[in-house]
Design a protein around this motif. Structure first.
Motif, PDB file in Angstrom:
ATOM      1  N   SER A  51      -2.363 -48.684 -51.564  1.00 57.34           N
ATOM      2  CA  SER A  51      -1.306 -48.698 -52.574  1.00 57.34           C
ATOM      3  C   SER A  51      -1.355 -49.985 -53.396  1.00 57.34           C
ATOM      4  O   SER A  51      -1.235 -49.954 -54.626  1.00 57.34           O
ATOM      5  N   VAL A  52      -1.573 -51.111 -52.711  1.00 57.09           N
ATOM      6  CA  VAL A  52      -1.644 -52.390 -53.422  1.00 57.09           C
ATOM      7  C   VAL A  52      -2.935 -52.478 -54.231  1.00 57.09           C
ATOM      8  O   VAL A  52      -2.950 -53.027 -55.335  1.00 57.09           O
ATOM      9  N   LEU A  53      -4.036 -51.944 -53.681  1.00 58.19           N
ATOM     10  CA  LEU A  53      -5.311 -51.928 -54.406  1.00 58.19           C
ATOM     11  C   LEU A  53      -5.144 -51.236 -55.752  1.00 58.19           C
ATOM     12  O   LEU A  53      -5.628 -51.726 -56.781  1.00 58.19           O
ATOM     13  N   TYR A  54      -4.443 -50.114 -55.746  1.00 54.74           N
ATOM     14  CA  TYR A  54      -4.233 -49.354 -56.977  1.00 54.74           C
ATOM     15  C   TYR A  54      -3.364 -50.132 -57.959  1.00 54.74           C
ATOM     16  O   TYR A  54      -3.671 -50.224 -59.153  1.00 54.74           O
ATOM     17  N   ALA A  55      -2.274 -50.727 -57.454  1.00 53.37           N
ATOM     18  CA  ALA A  55      -1.368 -51.467 -58.327  1.00 53.37           C
ATOM     19  C   ALA A  55      -1.999 -52.751 -58.836  1.00 53.37           C
ATOM     20  O   ALA A  55      -1.829 -53.131 -60.003  1.00 53.37           O
ATOM     21  N   ASP A  56      -2.760 -53.409 -57.979  1.00 52.57           N
ATOM     22  CA  ASP A  56      -3.414 -54.666 -58.348  1.00 52.57           C
ATOM     23  C   ASP A  56      -4.426 -54.448 -59.470  1.00 52.57           C
ATOM     24  O   ASP A  56      -4.544 -55.245 -60.406  1.00 52.57           O
ATOM     25  N   ASN A  57      -5.205 -53.360 -59.343  1.00 55.86           N
ATOM     26  CA  ASN A  57      -6.139 -52.926 -60.392  1.00 55.86           C
ATOM     27  C   ASN A  57      -7.170 -53.988 -60.777  1.00 55.86           C
ATOM     28  O   ASN A  57      -7.600 -54.062 -61.920  1.00 55.86           O
ATOM     29  N   ARG A  58      -7.604 -54.781 -59.797  1.00 61.92           N
ATOM     30  CA  ARG A  58      -8.664 -55.758 -60.059  1.00 61.92           C
ATOM     31  C   ARG A  58      -9.993 -55.334 -59.459  1.00 61.92           C
ATOM     32  O   ARG A  58     -11.052 -55.678 -59.988  1.00 61.92           O
ATOM     33  N   TYR A  59      -9.953 -54.607 -58.354  1.00 58.30           N
ATOM     34  CA  TYR A  59     -11.169 -54.283 -57.618  1.00 58.30           C
ATOM     35  C   TYR A  59     -11.365 -52.775 -57.486  1.00 58.30           C
ATOM     36  O   TYR A  59     -10.399 -52.015 -57.381  1.00 58.30           O
ATOM     37  N   ALA A  60     -12.625 -52.374 -57.467  1.00 56.43           N
ATOM     38  CA  ALA A  60     -13.021 -51.055 -56.993  1.00 56.43           C
ATOM     39  C   ALA A  60     -13.670 -51.257 -55.621  1.00 56.43           C
ATOM     40  O   ALA A  60     -14.239 -52.316 -55.341  1.00 56.43           O
ATOM     41  N   VAL A  61     -13.570 -50.258 -54.779  1.00 54.75           N
ATOM     42  CA  VAL A  61     -14.103 -50.365 -53.420  1.00 54.75           C
ATOM     43  C   VAL A  61     -15.017 -49.177 -53.154  1.00 54.75           C
ATOM     44  O   VAL A  61     -14.652 -48.027 -53.427  1.00 54.75           O
ATOM     45  N   LEU A 114     -19.567 -43.829 -59.236  1.00 53.71           N
ATOM     46  CA  LEU A 114     -19.007 -45.078 -58.726  1.00 53.71           C
ATOM     47  C   LEU A 114     -17.500 -45.131 -58.993  1.00 53.71           C
ATOM     48  O   LEU A 114     -17.022 -44.629 -60.007  1.00 53.71           O
ATOM     49  N   PRO A 115     -16.732 -45.733 -58.078  1.00 54.18           N
ATOM     50  CA  PRO A 115     -15.279 -45.784 -58.256  1.00 54.18           C
ATOM     51  C   PRO A 115     -14.868 -46.731 -59.381  1.00 54.18           C
ATOM     52  O   PRO A 115     -15.549 -47.714 -59.654  1.00 54.18           O
ATOM     53  N   GLU A 116     -13.748 -46.414 -60.007  1.00 49.78           N
ATOM     54  CA  GLU A 116     -13.182 -47.300 -61.017  1.00 49.78           C
ATOM     55  C   GLU A 116     -12.240 -48.293 -60.349  1.00 49.78           C
ATOM     56  O   GLU A 116     -11.919 -48.174 -59.164  1.00 49.78           O
ATOM     57  N   ARG A 117     -11.779 -49.286 -61.120  1.00 52.44           N
ATOM     58  CA  ARG A 117     -10.868 -50.293 -60.562  1.00 52.44           C
ATOM     59  C   ARG A 117      -9.619 -49.621 -59.995  1.00 52.44           C
ATOM     60  O   ARG A 117      -9.069 -48.698 -60.577  1.00 52.44           O
ATOM     61  N   GLY A 118      -9.192 -50.125 -58.848  1.00 51.45           N
ATOM     62  CA  GLY A 118      -8.014 -49.578 -58.190  1.00 51.45           C
ATOM     63  C   GLY A 118      -8.297 -48.383 -57.305  1.00 51.45           C
ATOM     64  O   GLY A 118      -7.392 -47.867 -56.642  1.00 51.45           O
ATOM     65  N   GLN A 119      -9.553 -47.943 -57.261  1.00 54.75           N
ATOM     66  CA  GLN A 119      -9.921 -46.735 -56.533  1.00 54.75           C
ATOM     67  C   GLN A 119     -10.853 -47.034 -55.358  1.00 54.75           C
ATOM     68  O   GLN A 119     -11.570 -48.039 -55.349  1.00 54.75           O
ATOM     69  N   ILE A 120     -10.839 -46.133 -54.388  1.00 49.53           N
ATOM     70  CA  ILE A 120     -11.775 -46.159 -53.264  1.00 49.53           C
ATOM     71  C   ILE A 120     -12.774 -45.027 -53.452  1.00 49.53           C
ATOM     72  O   ILE A 120     -12.388 -43.875 -53.668  1.00 49.53           O
ATOM     73  N   HIS A 172     -20.989 -56.178 -57.545  1.00 50.54           N
ATOM     74  CA  HIS A 172     -20.136 -57.215 -56.963  1.00 50.54           C
ATOM     75  C   HIS A 172     -19.651 -58.191 -58.036  1.00 50.54           C
ATOM     76  O   HIS A 172     -18.472 -58.574 -58.047  1.00 50.54           O
ATOM     77  N   ARG A 173     -20.548 -58.584 -58.940  1.00 49.35           N
ATOM     78  CA  ARG A 173     -20.150 -59.502 -60.018  1.00 49.35           C
ATOM     79  C   ARG A 173     -19.072 -58.885 -60.900  1.00 49.35           C
ATOM     80  O   ARG A 173     -18.287 -59.612 -61.530  1.00 49.35           O
ATOM     81  N   ASN A 174     -19.041 -57.554 -60.932  1.00 51.51           N
ATOM     82  CA  ASN A 174     -18.062 -56.864 -61.756  1.00 51.51           C
ATOM     83  C   ASN A 174     -16.932 -56.256 -60.920  1.00 51.51           C
ATOM     84  O   ASN A 174     -16.284 -55.293 -61.324  1.00 51.51           O
ATOM     85  N   ASP A 175     -16.719 -56.859 -59.738  1.00 48.56           N
ATOM     86  CA  ASP A 175     -15.542 -56.600 -58.902  1.00 48.56           C
ATOM     87  C   ASP A 175     -15.512 -55.239 -58.218  1.00 48.56           C
ATOM     88  O   ASP A 175     -14.431 -54.711 -57.931  1.00 48.56           O
ATOM     89  N   THR A 176     -16.679 -54.681 -57.944  1.00 49.59           N
ATOM     90  CA  THR A 176     -16.760 -53.561 -57.006  1.00 49.59           C
ATOM     91  C   THR A 176     -17.206 -54.128 -55.667  1.00 49.59           C
ATOM     92  O   THR A 176     -18.244 -54.786 -55.582  1.00 49.59           O
ATOM     93  N   SER A 233     -29.250 -55.545 -46.494  1.00 49.23           N
ATOM     94  CA  SER A 233     -27.967 -56.072 -46.026  1.00 49.23           C
ATOM     95  C   SER A 233     -27.810 -57.475 -46.589  1.00 49.23           C
ATOM     96  O   SER A 233     -28.597 -58.378 -46.275  1.00 49.23           O
ATOM     97  N   THR A 234     -26.829 -57.660 -47.439  1.00 49.79           N
ATOM     98  CA  THR A 234     -26.633 -58.935 -48.121  1.00 49.79           C
ATOM     99  C   THR A 234     -25.232 -59.457 -47.846  1.00 49.79           C
ATOM    100  O   THR A 234     -24.366 -58.743 -47.313  1.00 49.79           O
ATOM    101  N   LYS A 235     -25.000 -60.689 -48.244  1.00 46.36           N
ATOM    102  CA  LYS A 235     -23.693 -61.313 -48.034  1.00 46.36           C
ATOM    103  C   LYS A 235     -22.590 -60.499 -48.700  1.00 46.36           C
ATOM    104  O   LYS A 235     -21.509 -60.313 -48.129  1.00 46.36           O
ATOM    105  N   ASN A 236     -22.854 -60.010 -49.905  1.00 50.41           N
ATOM    106  CA  ASN A 236     -21.819 -59.327 -50.676  1.00 50.41           C
ATOM    107  C   ASN A 236     -21.816 -57.816 -50.520  1.00 50.41           C
ATOM    108  O   ASN A 236     -20.877 -57.152 -50.976  1.00 50.41           O
ATOM    109  N   ALA A 237     -22.856 -57.270 -49.889  1.00 51.61           N
ATOM    110  CA  ALA A 237     -22.910 -55.821 -49.647  1.00 51.61           C
ATOM    111  C   ALA A 237     -23.552 -55.598 -48.278  1.00 51.61           C
ATOM    112  O   ALA A 237     -24.686 -55.128 -48.166  1.00 51.61           O
ATOM    113  N   PRO A 238     -22.818 -55.934 -47.209  1.00 47.70           N
ATOM    114  CA  PRO A 238     -23.418 -55.910 -45.869  1.00 47.70           C
ATOM    115  C   PRO A 238     -23.518 -54.517 -45.265  1.00 47.70           C
ATOM    116  O   PRO A 238     -22.755 -53.610 -45.597  1.00 47.70           O
TER     117      PRO A 238
END
Length: 292
Positions: A51-61, A114-120, A172-176, A233-238
């Motif tokens: 719920s907060v992920l959606y409202a925050d709208n900064r990240y896609a997961v 790929l998911p958009e911001r606020g989405q899983i 990752h640089r673009n907040d997914t 397997s990387t630091k930002n996408a393990p």
């Protein structure tokens, strides 16, 4: 009971030997009742974070699940994600590519979903099939019409690992934010689950002769997974290698890893500005006047 989720993580540059990675570990739950209670608590927390992920709208997961047949990918998705709002979560399952998809580069068909911001987003299998099943069955490469020279397969796989890492770095640089799960199933446990699919009529539809035929390539698949996990397997996408012989245990481990990742995002509801509070006060006053 505390789950040491990070103990299942493959650190960047680490060599992977699946023979030394257990497919079964001591359960993190003490009883079936405790399993259900723990999973219910994880689902509750995940629902709140979504719920907060959606409202925050900064990240896609993006969560990626890979495994051998019968490892429990569908069950993980069904049980772990059972409490999330379906409006904010989409699952994509990638089967054999279509004729149109084969006319594009190997990442094209998955990047469309790929998911958009606020989405899983959840990928049940993914672009990683292109360095797994194709590595075991290189004859499938002919359908992709590649222009590489014969015998250049090593360069091909290394190039694909690099393309995948480049894509995930870009995302990752673009907040997914990306987390990848390999559900590590033993060959013996797969045999038992295949037998269950034969013996239980409501599971017959899940089973095909091709599933058994692929067991003949078990060693080749394990080698392909080892090289893939080590290279991507990387630091930002393990990658996390999750013991999957115990389905309930695997679900709790996966859900804990997901919760850990979401909590690290420091998600928050948007702050209400002074201007917005004044606007809300005016709206409230207008609504109150309707009663008088």
């Amino acid at each position: 009971m505390k789950i040491d989720a990070e103990s299942f993580r493959i650190h960047e540059g680490a060599a992977v030997d699946l023979d030394k990675s257990p497919s079964r570990v001591a359960p993190v739950y003490g009883s079936k009742a405790q399993y259900h209670a723990m999973l219910a608590e994880h689902i509750k927390q995940l629902r709140a974070l979504q719920s907060v992920l959606y409202a925050d709208n900064r990240y896609a997961v993006l969560f990626i699940l890979q495994a051998m047949d019968a490892a429990g990918k569908d069950g993980v998705i069904k049980h772990v994600m059972s409490g999330v709002n379906p409006q904010g979560c989409k699952v994509f399952s990638f089967k054999h590519p279509s004729a149109t998809e084969l006319q594009h580069d190997f990442l094209w068909r998955t990047t469309r979903d790929l998911p958009e911001r606020g989405q899983i987003g959840i990928f049940n299998r993914s672009y990683y099939e292109e360095v797994l099943i194709l590595r075991v069955h290189p004859e499938i490469l002919h359908a992709e019409g590649l222009s590489g020279s014969p015998g250049a397969e090593t360069a091909l796989w290394q190039g694909r690992y690099r393309s995948i890492n480049d894509l995930e770095s870009h995302l990752h640089r673009n907040d997914t934010r990306i987390v990848k799960f390999f559900l590590h199933l033993s060959r013996e446990e797969q045999r038992k689950r295949f037998l269950a699919r034969i013996d239980e009529p409501d599971k017959n539809w899940k089973f095909s002769t091709a599933d058994v035929e692929e067991r003949n390539y078990w060693s080749e698949y394990m080698k392909a997974y080892e090289q893939c996990l080590s290279a991507t397997s990387t630091k930002n996408a393990p990658w996390y290698v999750v013991p999957a012989d115990d389905k309930e245990n695997a679900r709790l481990i996966v859900s804990q890893i997901i919760l850990n990742m979401l909590e690290k995002l420091n998600l928050r509801y948007p702050e209400t500005t002074t201007q917005r509070r004044n606007e809300l006060a005016q709206i409230r006053a207008a609504l109150d006047r309707e009663q008088s």
